[in-house]
Design an enzyme around this catalytic site. Structure first.
Site: not given
Ligand code: FE2
Length: 456
Positions: A295, A338, A344, A372
């Site tokens: 990703h 990560h 965020e 998370h």
């Protein structure tokens, strides 16, 4: 209103007033706009010229935003401001803690609630007074703002609905917006938000203090892709020449003030400039992504960014996880475990809604460096996946957006203690089954080759 009634549906149509940061102009009466100067002694039709500077005079030309408004009455025709207490709005958050927090969709109001009544400040970072930082507010509304306008002196705004259609009147003209649209309001533009129809509406109001929003640099992507300037649509000038008592609600330093005006603030007959409210349909976003393995970071999905002056450490990066092909081979397709440097905040704008965080109207906050990942069930499904090597089209059923901020976000008491907060949210990613097996012999290591598909 159907989807074609949305102002953003006009994007890309020849002749439509559009372009992020572009010099635009509009006149509701032919000949009202001065053609050769900004401030002639005698403005056509006896109008008053008024400049709205959304950026400081001396910022570099590429970031400079200002517009000239030609109006029936000058905005000075109003009384002094007085402070207006508001139970849901806060200039400061009180809760700074590194736990993951999640909220189910905020219930819609059952009693008459206009846009201002229905505001609750969610979280803040930095401060309006320092002109550095950002704020997130939630709104619900089921009643019009009758003869009332709102303005933020603190920063540039994004309105992001997730329930129902809204009519947003501004000094530059009016918009019809719906979930999937994002409306950008330059600092200082007066606006009012009214529900279309009789049911309640809901969404988010995001402010960037200091520098306003920009389209992100594309770097090696080149000249095309992501959000295109021409898809940001401006309204046509529209005015009402009404002498009546209006209330101007002015957000300043995080607090609300009100003043009485003798007239409608929506009395601009013509305007020109590049500090203009614009609407963008998120479905027009052209994403890029992996076409081989792994990703890229989610910054590839940035729609708009509000810089701080520190390279890459932005007050707000507004990102969209759009409907797209997911085509990586040999890759853990779901979001990897990560911890990141930014705050965020995530919200879901479209798709099914329920009494769950991960449904339309739900939201969550991930503080910097807080671990998370995905749920144990999702982990098992990912590892057991049989068609994961095939391209899949994902993100069609729900539109997720994310705000990343360089600032530590503090959550307000009102939002932290909201009855719709999910107290168990932080535990959902716990319980991953451990699979580690230490190789017992050198021969076992031969199975650790991770890219057999690269071999001839
Ligand atoms: Fe994250």
């Amino acid at each position: 209103m159907n989807a074609n009634g949305r102002t953003s549906a006009r994007a890309g149509t020849p002749g439509v007033l559009a372009g992020f940061g572009a010099e635009l102009s509009s006149e509701a009466e032919a000949g009202a706009l001065p053609r050769h100067q900004n401030s002639p002694r005698h403005v056509p039709m006896g109008l008053f010229a008024e400049q709205l500077s959304a950026t400081p005079f001396m910022v570099p030309r590429a970031q400079n935003r200002r517009s000239w408004l030609y109006r029936v009455r000058p905005s000075t025709e109003q009384g002094d401001f007085w402070p207006v207490p508001h139970p849901g709005m806060s200039a400061w958050g009180s809760h700074v803690a590194p736990n993951l927090l999640g909220w189910k969709p905020r219930p819609l109001p059952m009693t008459p609630t206009d846009f201002i009544d229905g505001l609750i400040t969610v979280a803040l970072g930095g401060s309006a007074a320092d002109q550095s930082g950002m704020a997130i507010h939630s709104f619900v509304t089921n009643a019009p703002m009758t003869r009332k306008a709102l303005v933020s002196a603190d920063g540039e705004s994004l309105l992001i609905p997730d329930e129902g259609e809204l009519q947003v009147r501004t000094e530059f003209g009016r918009f019809l917006i719906a979930p999937g649209d994002v409306l950008l309001l330059p600092r200082g533009v007066r606006f009012s938000v009214d529900p279309v129809g009789t049911t309640a509406r809901r969404g988010w109001w995001v402010e960037a203090f200091g520098a306003g929003f920009e389209l992100p640099n594309r770097g090696v992507i080149g000249a095309n892709g992501l959000a295109e300037s021409r898809h940001f649509v401006a309204p046509n000038a529209e005015y009402e020449d009404e002498e009546a008592t209006w209330t101007i609600v002015h957000k300043y330093g995080g607090s609300l003030f009100a003043a009485e005006a003798t007239h409608s603030p929506f009395n601009v007959v013509a305007w020109h400039g590049n500090a203009v409210p614009l609407v963008y349909d998120l479905a027009r976003f052209c994403p890029v992504g992996s076409v081989s393995f792994d990703h890229p970071d989610p910054s590839i999905f940035t729609v708009l960014t509000a810089p701080t002056g520190l390279p890459g450490r932005n007050a707000v990066d507004f990102s969209l996880f759009p409907a797209r092909w997911d085509a990586a081979k040999h890759t853990f397709r779901r979001p990897f475990y990560h911890r990141q440097a930014a705050s965020e905040w995530t919200a879901i704008l479209t798709g099914p809604t329920s009494n769950r965080v991960y449904s339309r109207g739900g939201s969550s906050l991930t503080p910097p460096m807080t671990p998370h990942g995905i749920t144990p069930d999702a982990l098992e499904r990912e590892l057991a996946g049989k068609d994961d090597e095939k391209p899949r089209f994902i993100g069609e059923t729900a539109m997720w957006v994310q705000l990343e901020s360089h600032f530590l976000l503090s959550v307000t008491d009102a939002w932290r203690d909201a009855p719709f907060r999910d107290q168990d949210f932080a535990s959902v990613a716990r319980g991953a089954k451990v699979r580690f097996a230490k190789p017992r012999a050198e021969a076992d290591r031969s199975s650790l080759d991770t890219m057999p598909w690269f071999k001839p």
